[in-house]
Design a protein around this motif. Structure first.
Motif, PDB file in Angstrom:
ATOM      1  N   VAL A   1      52.028 -44.590  55.520  1.00  0.00           N
ATOM      2  CA  VAL A   1      52.224 -43.624  56.413  1.00  0.00           C
ATOM      3  C   VAL A   1      51.231 -42.448  56.057  1.00  0.00           C
ATOM      4  CG1 VAL A   1      54.072 -41.978  57.324  1.00  0.00           C
ATOM      5  CG2 VAL A   1      54.610 -44.049  56.718  1.00  0.00           C
ATOM      6  N   THR A   2      51.074 -41.926  54.562  1.00  0.00           N
ATOM      7  CA  THR A   2      50.175 -40.960  54.268  1.00  0.00           C
ATOM      8  C   THR A   2      48.841 -41.057  54.771  1.00  0.00           C
ATOM      9  OG1 THR A   2      51.715 -40.594  52.525  1.00  0.00           O
ATOM     10  CG2 THR A   2      49.293 -39.701  52.228  1.00  0.00           C
ATOM     11  N   GLU A   3      48.395 -42.663  54.524  1.00  0.00           N
ATOM     12  CA  GLU A   3      47.134 -42.950  55.001  1.00  0.00           C
ATOM     13  C   GLU A   3      46.831 -43.093  56.626  1.00  0.00           C
ATOM     14  OE1 GLU A   3      44.299 -43.599  53.380  1.00  0.00           O
ATOM     15  OE2 GLU A   3      45.417 -43.152  51.481  1.00  0.00           O
ATOM     16  N   ALA A   4      47.783 -43.270  57.177  1.00  0.00           N
ATOM     17  CA  ALA A   4      47.742 -43.302  58.743  1.00  0.00           C
ATOM     18  C   ALA A   4      47.911 -41.691  59.266  1.00  0.00           C
ATOM     19  CB  ALA A   4      49.173 -43.781  59.324  1.00  0.00           C
ATOM     20  N   MET A   5      48.562 -40.866  58.579  1.00  0.00           N
ATOM     21  CA  MET A   5      48.548 -39.171  58.824  1.00  0.00           C
ATOM     22  C   MET A   5      46.886 -38.976  58.753  1.00  0.00           C
ATOM     23  SD  MET A   5      52.078 -38.345  56.976  1.00  0.00           S
ATOM     24  CE  MET A   5      51.599 -36.600  56.927  1.00  0.00           C
ATOM     25  N   LYS A   6      46.276 -39.178  57.601  1.00  0.00           N
ATOM     26  CA  LYS A   6      44.902 -38.890  57.549  1.00  0.00           C
ATOM     27  C   LYS A   6      44.074 -39.276  58.617  1.00  0.00           C
ATOM     28  CE  LYS A   6      45.052 -39.083  52.500  1.00  0.00           C
ATOM     29  NZ  LYS A   6      44.532 -39.860  51.211  1.00  0.00           N
ATOM     30  N   ILE A   7      44.391 -40.274  59.392  1.00  0.00           N
ATOM     31  CA  ILE A   7      43.502 -40.992  60.407  1.00  0.00           C
ATOM     32  C   ILE A   7      43.693 -40.095  61.392  1.00  0.00           C
ATOM     33  CG2 ILE A   7      43.370 -42.607  62.253  1.00  0.00           C
ATOM     34  CD1 ILE A   7      44.189 -44.652  60.029  1.00  0.00           C
ATOM     35  N   GLY A   8      44.796 -39.321  61.925  1.00  0.00           N
ATOM     36  CA  GLY A   8      45.135 -38.550  62.856  1.00  0.00           C
ATOM     37  C   GLY A   8      44.552 -37.094  62.650  1.00  0.00           C
ATOM     38  N   ARG A   9      44.673 -36.539  61.303  1.00  0.00           N
ATOM     39  CA  ARG A   9      44.361 -35.450  61.083  1.00  0.00           C
ATOM     40  C   ARG A   9      42.642 -35.428  61.104  1.00  0.00           C
ATOM     41  NH1 ARG A   9      48.308 -34.825  55.670  1.00  0.00           N
ATOM     42  NH2 ARG A   9      50.026 -34.231  56.680  1.00  0.00           N
ATOM     43  N   ASP A  10      41.936 -36.345  60.441  1.00  0.00           N
ATOM     44  CA  ASP A  10      40.433 -36.906  60.691  1.00  0.00           C
ATOM     45  C   ASP A  10      39.819 -36.526  62.089  1.00  0.00           C
ATOM     46  OD1 ASP A  10      40.457 -36.904  57.884  1.00  0.00           O
ATOM     47  OD2 ASP A  10      40.096 -39.127  57.976  1.00  0.00           O
ATOM     48  N   ALA A  11      40.622 -36.817  63.038  1.00  0.00           N
ATOM     49  CA  ALA A  11      40.617 -36.704  64.419  1.00  0.00           C
ATOM     50  C   ALA A  11      40.762 -35.312  64.860  1.00  0.00           C
ATOM     51  CB  ALA A  11      41.237 -37.869  65.255  1.00  0.00           C
ATOM     52  N   GLY A  12      41.319 -34.472  64.270  1.00  0.00           N
ATOM     53  CA  GLY A  12      41.487 -33.166  64.553  1.00  0.00           C
ATOM     54  C   GLY A  12      43.098 -32.859  65.022  1.00  0.00           C
ATOM     55  N   LEU A  13      43.778 -33.671  64.778  1.00  0.00           N
ATOM     56  CA  LEU A  13      45.216 -33.513  65.250  1.00  0.00           C
ATOM     57  C   LEU A  13      46.063 -33.067  63.989  1.00  0.00           C
ATOM     58  CD1 LEU A  13      46.303 -36.526  67.411  1.00  0.00           C
ATOM     59  CD2 LEU A  13      45.612 -34.380  68.186  1.00  0.00           C
ATOM     60  N   GLU A  14      47.123 -32.148  64.213  1.00  0.00           N
ATOM     61  CA  GLU A  14      48.112 -32.021  63.065  1.00  0.00           C
ATOM     62  C   GLU A  14      48.945 -33.023  62.896  1.00  0.00           C
ATOM     63  OE1 GLU A  14      51.077 -28.451  61.170  1.00  0.00           O
ATOM     64  OE2 GLU A  14      50.062 -28.339  63.079  1.00  0.00           O
ATOM     65  N   VAL A  15      49.188 -33.824  61.891  1.00  0.00           N
ATOM     66  CA  VAL A  15      50.036 -34.504  61.730  1.00  0.00           C
ATOM     67  C   VAL A  15      50.991 -34.585  60.326  1.00  0.00           C
ATOM     68  CG1 VAL A  15      50.359 -37.276  61.695  1.00  0.00           C
ATOM     69  CG2 VAL A  15      48.408 -36.226  62.641  1.00  0.00           C
ATOM     70  N   GLU A  16      52.288 -34.769  60.793  1.00  0.00           N
ATOM     71  CA  GLU A  16      53.202 -34.426  59.733  1.00  0.00           C
ATOM     72  C   GLU A  16      54.215 -35.501  59.803  1.00  0.00           C
ATOM     73  OE1 GLU A  16      52.418 -32.352  57.686  1.00  0.00           O
ATOM     74  OE2 GLU A  16      50.832 -30.957  58.655  1.00  0.00           O
ATOM     75  N   ALA A  17      54.960 -35.907  58.604  1.00  0.00           N
ATOM     76  CA  ALA A  17      55.921 -36.860  58.650  1.00  0.00           C
ATOM     77  C   ALA A  17      57.333 -36.254  57.921  1.00  0.00           C
ATOM     78  CB  ALA A  17      55.668 -38.163  57.949  1.00  0.00           C
ATOM     79  N   GLY A  18      58.459 -36.644  58.181  1.00  0.00           N
ATOM     80  CA  GLY A  18      59.657 -36.147  57.713  1.00  0.00           C
ATOM     81  C   GLY A  18      60.650 -37.168  57.990  1.00  0.00           C
ATOM     82  N   GLY A  19      61.844 -36.989  57.739  1.00  0.00           N
ATOM     83  CA  GLY A  19      63.027 -37.810  57.894  1.00  0.00           C
ATOM     84  C   GLY A  19      63.316 -38.437  56.612  1.00  0.00           C
ATOM     85  N   ALA A  20      64.619 -38.758  56.778  1.00  0.00           N
ATOM     86  CA  ALA A  20      65.261 -39.416  55.362  1.00  0.00           C
ATOM     87  C   ALA A  20      64.649 -40.230  54.660  1.00  0.00           C
ATOM     88  CB  ALA A  20      66.730 -39.962  55.651  1.00  0.00           C
ATOM     89  N   GLY A  21      63.829 -41.358  55.543  1.00  0.00           N
ATOM     90  CA  GLY A  21      63.016 -42.244  54.811  1.00  0.00           C
ATOM     91  C   GLY A  21      61.715 -41.763  54.186  1.00  0.00           C
TER      92      GLY A  21
END
Length: 654
Positions: free
Chosen positions: A181-201
């Protein structure tokens, strides 16, 4: 007791090898038993008997495939476009497709609410409206239900998608899956989006690090060197503490063969065991240093255990009782933590009373060898005479100062600690969640973005489980609903059950602080349903707790009117019940601990005033500690800690 302890200390000194070998054999036996019989610790926090957990049991019976919503390894993946942009632009859509595609390819997750949130939201809205209107609900109501669970904000700048890891619970998610998930977030961030992850999992796993204990031992060694000015004497308390903690921790491992224990259970035992083990040995060793000046070593050891050992027994008994009293909270994992730590403290007391004098006998005349010049009264460099600590120690100077103005010192201490205790009245108890995480964490940022785009209640959903097996088809309040339900829905029992669901939705929706209530699921035979109630506040707000209690009050009225059984659950409700049980147990807990301490002090000192002063001092010190904690961690005093939501501009220190 002092005479008995004197004999025990003297005997241990004279029969040092018997005592040392006995403790080593016990340590070896517990190690062998633990290694051969131990079973893995569990990652779950077993909490039974609370209303929210009971509701989860009802849900499991009626929705066996739904899973446990309180421990589900769910993840909220949140996207935010730069200011002035929309997520449904071609470039941003491509970035989100790449991000969720990476997760799908590497984790294989699927789900109705997983995917590019713009696309998923469109399909979800159509599906919900179609299902609700098919059940006979007005189209306007169906659209309101769909809007409440939307995944794209009104301005199309913030969106989120959800999925669950392939794990039994949120506490057993593999770090490798989180890394995907962290690697996937980097893809979106590199494209200019703010990408964050939360939740119990996606919460940070509880890590039990041994480095903290090692650092603690090192610091303790430095303190002991300063106290005794001797390298040899500084080692004795550490040896006794390690032996006591070792046996205690191994016994916890041994117990896993019969009892399922959480992996946090040994943590409290190790931390408290090290602390008291070092302290108790320090008491006896310090007294031995005084007595050996005038008495033979074996007599000095007996006298040290007979006098300082009495304090050790009293202190250990008090701590033991306080830890056992954690069972009053009636939370299973907390009970086992208390019992494990209490057993370790009991062992630490026995080790201090026997192994310390035995080690003194082993060290003999070398017990205070390795003196460091200029420390603890030792002569300084150049053979300069050392300080006479009997006359000029810091402790003696402080006592002389207090004796000059005892009333003034007492007033300053009582009033000062009392003032620091006042903030405890505003204490807000809660379990860790995304909304209370540090501001710089992705979990907190995801929760703040969710609140900004969809309202704070999206982070605090309340789930109602309606069991309609015992619904009353003749209930007067249900007749208008039953008349509006088409005959194709089934017989009177089915129509009454469906009517009870719709009635419950309407009643819950009228509770002050509930932003929206809607029916989200029903089982195949229409004997149970799930209702989502979205509050207008976040999970960390006290108002949300009041809203939850308001919902439970309405639930009672619905049950009386319809014959159904309804439970309130979900992660927010589960955490609320735990914290409230802890708060409710606190007065009784303090009463037992302080009361027993006062009784023990009365027995030891044969006085009333001394125990009362000690009890008052304990309450003031604990109250002041909690008060400062509230000021710094909850109210943000000094600015060192700030966990206030950025969506709460009226909150102090936000």
């Amino acid at each position: 007791m002092a005479k008995l302890l004197y004999k025990l200390g003297r005997w241990s000194y004279l029969h040092k090898w018997r005592v040392i070998v006995a403790w080593l054999l016990l340590l070896g036996a517990t190690a062998a038993g633990a290694l051969s019989l131990m079973r893995p610790f569990t990652d779950e926090f077993a909490i039974e008997g609370t209303p929210a957990i009971t509701a989860l049991d009802t849900m499991a019976e009626n929705f066996p495939d739904a899973g446990n919503v309180a421990t589900a390894p769910g993840v909220n993946l949140v996207f935010a476009a730069p200011e002035g942009q929309r997520l449904d632009s071609p470039d941003n859509m491509a970035a989100m497709d790449a991000t969720v595609g990476y997760i799908r390819d590497h984790l294989g997750v699927e789900g109705q609410r997983f995917g590019n949130p713009v696309k998923v939201n469109e399909e979800l809205q159509r599906t919900i409206v179609g299902q609700m209107t098919g059940m006979g609900l007005p189209e306007e109501r169906a659209k309101a239900d769909a809007y409440n669970v939307r995944m794209l904000s009104d301005d199309a700048r913030i969106a989120y998608t959800t999925f669950e890891f392939n794990a039994p619970s949120s506490m057993s998610v593999e770090q490798a899956d989180r890394d995907v998930v962290t690697e996937a977030m980097k893809i979106g961030r590199d494209a200019g989006l703010e990408v964050e992850a939360g939740g119990a999992g996606f919460g940070d796993p509880i890590a039990v690090k041994t480095t903290s204990e090692l650092v603690g031992l090192a610091v303790a060694f430095v303190v002991l060197v300063v106290t005794f000015g001797s390298l040899a004497a500084s080692v004795i308390p550490l040896i006794s503490a390690v032996v006591g903690v070792g046996i205690g921790a191994l016994l916890v491992l041994f117990a896993t063969h019969w009892v399922e224990l959480n992996n946090v259970t040994p943590v409290l035992a190790v931390m408290i065991g090290l602390a008291v083990g070092i302290d108790y040995a320090l008491f006896i060793l310090s007294r031995f240093r005084q007595e050996v000046r005038d008495l033979p070593p074996e007599e000095a050891a007996g006298m040290a255990v007979g006098t300082a050992g009495s304090s050790v027994v009293f202190a250990g008994t008090t701590v033991f009782t306080a830890l056992v009293a954690l069972a009053l909270a009636q939370i299973e994992f907390l009970t086992w933590m208390g019992l494990a730590a209490a057993a370790t403290v009991a062992i630490a007391v026995l080790v201090a009373l026997t192994l310390v004098p035995a080690l003194l006998g082993l060290w003999s005349s070398k017990a205070f060898a390795g003196k460091i010049p200029g420390i603890a009264g030792n002569p300084g460099p150049g053979a300069r005479p050392g300080k006479n600590l009997d006359e000029n120690s810091m402790g003696r100077r402080w006592v002389r100062f207090v004796e000059k103005a005892p009333g003034l010192v007492m007033a300053v201490v009582v009033l000062g600690l009392g003032a620091l205790t006042i903030p405890v009245l505003d204490l807000e108890m809660a379990l860790p969640s995304d909304t209370t995480s540090n501001l710089d964490t992705t979990q907190r940022k995801s929760a703040d973005l969710m609140a900004e785009g969809f309202g704070p209640g999206v982070n605090a959903p309340l789930l109602l489980v309606v069991d309609a097996h015992s619904v009353n088809p003749g209930a007067e309040i249900l007749q208008p609903y039953m008349d509006a339900i088409p005959d194709e829905a089934g017989g009177d029992a089915e129509k009454a059950a469906l009517a009870s669901f719709l009635y419950a939705v309407g009643e819950v929706g009228t509770v002050g602080g509930i932003q929206h209530a809607q029916l989200i699921a029903a089982n195949e035979d229409l004997t149970a349903a799930q209702i989502l109630a979205t509050p207008d506040g976040g999970p960390e707000e006290q108002r949300t707790l009041a809203v939850a209690h308001g919902v439970r009050d309405v639930i009672g009225q619905i049950e009386d009117a319809t014959g159904t059984e309804i439970g309130l659950t979900g992660l927010t409700a589960v955490q609320m019940d735990i914290t409230e049980e802890l708060a409710a147990a606190m007065p009784l807990y303090l009463t037992i601990v302080v009361g027993l301490a006062i009784v023990l002090l009365m027995v030891v000192f044969r006085s009333i005033m001394v125990p009362l002063v000690a009890g008052l001092g304990f309450l003031l010190s604990v109250g002041a500690a909690f008060g400062v904690t509230v000021l710094v961690f909850q109210e943000g005093l000094t600015g060192l800690v700030n966990t206030r939501a950025r969506s709460c501009p009226s909150c102090p220190f936000s």
